[in-house]
Design a protein around this motif. Structure first.
Motif, PDB file in Angstrom:
ATOM      1  N   GLU A 248       1.077  30.844 -50.629  1.00  0.00           N
ATOM      2  CA  GLU A 248       1.710  31.382 -49.125  1.00  0.00           C
ATOM      3  C   GLU A 248       3.139  30.716 -49.191  1.00  0.00           C
ATOM      4  O   GLU A 248       3.675  30.952 -48.350  1.00  0.00           O
ATOM      5  N   SER A 249       3.023  29.702 -50.204  1.00  0.00           N
ATOM      6  CA  SER A 249       4.839  29.254 -49.899  1.00  0.00           C
ATOM      7  C   SER A 249       5.784  30.422 -49.635  1.00  0.00           C
ATOM      8  O   SER A 249       6.964  30.573 -49.515  1.00  0.00           O
ATOM      9  N   GLN A 250       5.458  31.586 -50.529  1.00  0.00           N
ATOM     10  CA  GLN A 250       6.281  33.341 -50.480  1.00  0.00           C
ATOM     11  C   GLN A 250       6.122  33.926 -49.291  1.00  0.00           C
ATOM     12  O   GLN A 250       6.874  34.640 -49.442  1.00  0.00           O
ATOM     13  N   LEU A 251       5.455  33.629 -48.293  1.00  0.00           N
ATOM     14  CA  LEU A 251       4.957  33.387 -47.836  1.00  0.00           C
ATOM     15  C   LEU A 251       6.033  33.270 -47.134  1.00  0.00           C
ATOM     16  O   LEU A 251       6.839  34.157 -45.102  1.00  0.00           O
ATOM     17  N   HIS A 252       6.303  31.831 -47.356  1.00  0.00           N
ATOM     18  CA  HIS A 252       7.188  31.422 -46.413  1.00  0.00           C
ATOM     19  C   HIS A 252       8.433  31.779 -46.169  1.00  0.00           C
ATOM     20  O   HIS A 252       9.928  31.014 -46.139  1.00  0.00           O
ATOM     21  N   GLU A 253       9.367  32.488 -47.326  1.00  0.00           N
ATOM     22  CA  GLU A 253      10.270  32.591 -47.281  1.00  0.00           C
ATOM     23  C   GLU A 253      11.222  33.324 -46.432  1.00  0.00           C
ATOM     24  O   GLU A 253      12.283  33.454 -46.666  1.00  0.00           O
ATOM     25  N   ALA A 278      11.963  29.235 -37.096  1.00  0.00           N
ATOM     26  CA  ALA A 278      13.503  28.959 -38.053  1.00  0.00           C
ATOM     27  C   ALA A 278      12.067  27.553 -38.540  1.00  0.00           C
ATOM     28  O   ALA A 278      12.742  27.176 -40.111  1.00  0.00           O
ATOM     29  N   ARG A 279      11.460  27.458 -38.153  1.00  0.00           N
ATOM     30  CA  ARG A 279      10.665  26.067 -38.466  1.00  0.00           C
ATOM     31  C   ARG A 279       9.837  26.232 -40.169  1.00  0.00           C
ATOM     32  O   ARG A 279       9.540  25.403 -40.968  1.00  0.00           O
ATOM     33  N   GLU A 280       9.241  27.852 -39.482  1.00  0.00           N
ATOM     34  CA  GLU A 280       8.137  28.218 -40.919  1.00  0.00           C
ATOM     35  C   GLU A 280       8.765  29.196 -42.170  1.00  0.00           C
ATOM     36  O   GLU A 280       8.156  29.586 -42.428  1.00  0.00           O
ATOM     37  N   PHE A 281      10.059  29.785 -41.725  1.00  0.00           N
ATOM     38  CA  PHE A 281      10.759  30.655 -42.398  1.00  0.00           C
ATOM     39  C   PHE A 281      11.869  29.807 -42.950  1.00  0.00           C
ATOM     40  O   PHE A 281      12.746  29.815 -42.141  1.00  0.00           O
TER      41      PHE A 281
END
Length: 326
Positions: A248-253, A278-281
């Motif tokens: 999931e860390s990749q999806l927060h890029e 902005a907090r999520e991505f």
């Protein structure tokens, strides 16, 4: 022995030249070259073809290709798309990944092509599959911003299901988040409010949540509204992560905001939404309603140029010079 050594050196040199040519033109990746020729000393030209001091990275947005099942104005003809990709290739542009883009934005100086570009598609429209031949011809790898609700339900054949998205992933496309089950809610004349869902992620009959699911409160108290948006994003992220076996860390890029609406005063005027994104991505892409440069940086907002059917070649080439923060 000397003759054999000379032959060996000549063969190794020719192999290195061939591999360099293939890497430079995008036929194979630099990592592949490294695995085949581990000695960096053998590849001085490959390193020279990359840069850590790029000033601008253009970001393009597409949706689909005009076709019998896709007449949308925000789609482009295949002829126009081919001309645009041919131009990018002739000018020396090479695609990069979302991770590289984020690292560049954060000042981490990743290795980049001399002329990097991020090519993106939104909404998993089925007609995007028609771009594959052109993209492969020029060695371009785009990003698909996925709406998990569209992949779950497809709505006829206008949107790709998960199987269609798997086809793109297998061809080298990067996958990122656009919206969850309801975040880009599908609207019809007969069912204007059909994008709330139950615990099976199916749309709830008679739901009274409108299609601008993220950027409208519909009269809900702030805690209820916030929880609704956060839940939809969380479900969509988990679905994408699970299907593509990616952390999931990749999806927060990066993410692309539906309708370019992040709660700005010109539209919904919900300041919480921009702060939440902005907090999520790390990077939040929008196309219009662009704020001041200071506000854009604060909210991690970056500009994408939307290419659609009316876009001229002059407009397209001019957009390549626009900075992602204005």
């Amino acid at each position: 022995m000397r003759k054999a050594l000379k032959v060996t050196v000549a063969v190794a040199f020719c192999a290195a030249v061939c591999l360099f040519s293939m890497a430079y033109t995008g036929v194979i990746s630099r990592n592949t070259v490294r695995s085949l020729l581990p000695s960096a000393a053998l590849l001085p030209s490959v390193a020279a073809a990359e840069s850590t001091s790029v000033n601008t990275i253009p970001v393009l947005l597409y949706h689909g290709i005009v076709s019998p099942h896709d007449k949308a104005e925000n789609s482009v003809t295949l002829t126009a798309f081919r001309s645009q990709m041919r131009y990018l290739h002739a000018q020396g542009y090479q695609t990069i990944s979302p991770e590289q883009y984020v690292q560049w934005e954060e000042g981490k100086h990743p290795e980049l092509p001399l002329k990097p570009i991020l090519i993106t598609f939104d909404c998993n429209q089925t007609s995007a599959l028609l771009t594959q031949g052109v993209l492969q011809e020029y060695g371009f790898r785009p990003v698909m911003y996925i709406v998990s609700g569209f992949a779950d339900h497809a709505y006829g054949n206008y949107y790709m299901t998960w199987d269609g998205l798997r086809t793109l992933a297998n061809e080298g496309w990067y996958m990122q988040f656009h919206a969850g089950p309801c975040g880009h809610g599908y609207i019809t004349v007969d069912t204007p409010f059909n994008c709330d869902y139950d615990d099976t992620f199916k749309f709830t009959e008679g739901a009274k949540i409108g299609h601008r699911y993220y950027s409208q409160t519909f009269g809900q108290p702030a805690p209820v509204y916030h929880a609704r948006v956060e839940r939809d994003v969380a479900i969509g992220m988990k679905e994408i992560s699970a299907f593509f076996h990616m952390p999931e860390s990749q999806l927060h890029e990066t993410c692309a905001v539906p309708w370019s609406d992040y709660g700005q005063p010109e539209t919904s005027n919900i300041p919480w939404l921009g702060k939440y994104f902005a907090r999520e991505f790390s990077v939040v892409f929008i196309q219009d309603n662009y704020p001041s440069a200071a506000q854009a940086r604060k909210l991690h907002l970056r500009y994408r140029f939307e290419v659609d059917h009316p876009t001229t070649m002059t407009q397209f080439t001019s957009a390549l010079d626009r900075k992602s923060v204005v």
